[in-house]
Motif scaffolding. Sequence first.
Motif, PDB file in Angstrom:
ATOM      1  N   ASN A 128       0.792  -1.230   0.000  1.00 51.16           N
ATOM      2  CA  ASN A 128       0.000   0.000   0.000  1.00 51.16           C
ATOM      3  C   ASN A 128       0.827   1.285   0.000  1.00 51.16           C
ATOM      4  O   ASN A 128       0.348   2.330   0.408  1.00 51.16           O
ATOM      5  N   VAL A 129       2.088   1.201  -0.405  1.00 45.95           N
ATOM      6  CA  VAL A 129       2.938   2.390  -0.479  1.00 45.95           C
ATOM      7  C   VAL A 129       3.428   2.550  -1.916  1.00 45.95           C
ATOM      8  O   VAL A 129       4.382   1.908  -2.330  1.00 45.95           O
ATOM      9  N   GLY A 130       2.749   3.413  -2.658  1.00 42.69           N
ATOM     10  CA  GLY A 130       3.168   3.749  -4.011  1.00 42.69           C
ATOM     11  C   GLY A 130       4.016   5.000  -3.977  1.00 42.69           C
ATOM     12  O   GLY A 130       4.403   5.497  -2.913  1.00 42.69           O
ATOM     13  N   SER A 131       4.272   5.559  -5.149  1.00 39.53           N
ATOM     14  CA  SER A 131       5.154   6.725  -5.216  1.00 39.53           C
ATOM     15  C   SER A 131       4.558   7.942  -4.530  1.00 39.53           C
ATOM     16  O   SER A 131       5.292   8.719  -3.912  1.00 39.53           O
ATOM     17  N   GLY A 132       3.235   8.125  -4.603  1.00 41.52           N
ATOM     18  CA  GLY A 132       2.603   9.273  -3.931  1.00 41.52           C
ATOM     19  C   GLY A 132       2.737   9.186  -2.412  1.00 41.52           C
ATOM     20  O   GLY A 132       3.120  10.163  -1.750  1.00 41.52           O
ATOM     21  N   THR A 133       2.445   8.023  -1.865  1.00 45.11           N
ATOM     22  CA  THR A 133       2.594   7.816  -0.418  1.00 45.11           C
ATOM     23  C   THR A 133       4.048   7.917  -0.011  1.00 45.11           C
ATOM     24  O   THR A 133       4.366   8.470   1.045  1.00 45.11           O
ATOM     25  N   ALA A 134       4.953   7.403  -0.844  1.00 40.33           N
ATOM     26  CA  ALA A 134       6.388   7.481  -0.546  1.00 40.33           C
ATOM     27  C   ALA A 134       6.854   8.931  -0.449  1.00 40.33           C
ATOM     28  O   ALA A 134       7.635   9.276   0.423  1.00 40.33           O
ATOM     29  N   LYS A 135       6.326   9.793  -1.315  1.00 39.64           N
ATOM     30  CA  LYS A 135       6.678  11.227  -1.257  1.00 39.64           C
ATOM     31  C   LYS A 135       6.183  11.838   0.042  1.00 39.64           C
ATOM     32  O   LYS A 135       6.890  12.633   0.670  1.00 39.64           O
ATOM     33  N   THR A 136       4.981  11.461   0.464  1.00 41.17           N
ATOM     34  CA  THR A 136       4.432  11.967   1.715  1.00 41.17           C
ATOM     35  C   THR A 136       5.276  11.507   2.897  1.00 41.17           C
ATOM     36  O   THR A 136       5.606  12.288   3.802  1.00 41.17           O
ATOM     37  N   ILE A 137       5.662  10.241   2.889  1.00 39.59           N
ATOM     38  CA  ILE A 137       6.499   9.692   3.966  1.00 39.59           C
ATOM     39  C   ILE A 137       7.856  10.400   4.002  1.00 39.59           C
ATOM     40  O   ILE A 137       8.344  10.777   5.057  1.00 39.59           O
ATOM     41  N   ALA A 138       8.447  10.585   2.821  1.00 36.98           N
ATOM     42  CA  ALA A 138       9.764  11.231   2.752  1.00 36.98           C
ATOM     43  C   ALA A 138       9.677  12.664   3.220  1.00 36.98           C
ATOM     44  O   ALA A 138      10.563  13.182   3.871  1.00 36.98           O
TER      45      ALA A 138
END
Length: 167
Positions: A157-167
């Motif tokens: 459940n971690v795509g590129s959009g979520t990864a940007k938010t996490i980063a």
Amino acid sequence: TIMKNLRAQIGKTCNVFKANMIIPQIENFEDSEFNIDIPTQCPVCKHLTSIMKENKTEVLMCTNYNCAGTMLNKLETFVGKSGMDIDGLGGATLELFWNKGYIRTFVDIYKLMQTYSLNIANLEGWTMNSVMKLSDSISKSRHVMLDKFITALSLPNVGSGTAKTIA
């Protein structure tokens, strides 16, 4: 879920059309009962499969954590453009290196050239020049943005959009 909603059945006909000029869509199966046999075994490792819920969608998955098909998929995501962006290490090459025993984990990618560069150079279609290009691409991937690294890890459940938010 999609197949259930379409009420698909082996041997029945349907209409297929292009949506947005590219994406194939299926509609109008002949009226029938839902009757598709869901595979109970993974076609790669022969372990049991299971239907799991992911983001309100039912997904058929292999239950073997070490399934070669699942690992190759994760490795392909890892080296892809939205991940570590390792040029020259696509799906076919990963599968070749998997079958040769050169790669099993993400870490193996970064040990590949020290351990197997001469073996790779002797493979059909490879030269020392192509090995050096791959080596450079692997070295370059050691310095990526945090969001690309998170995406590369194939976290559920971690795509590129979520990864940007996490980063």
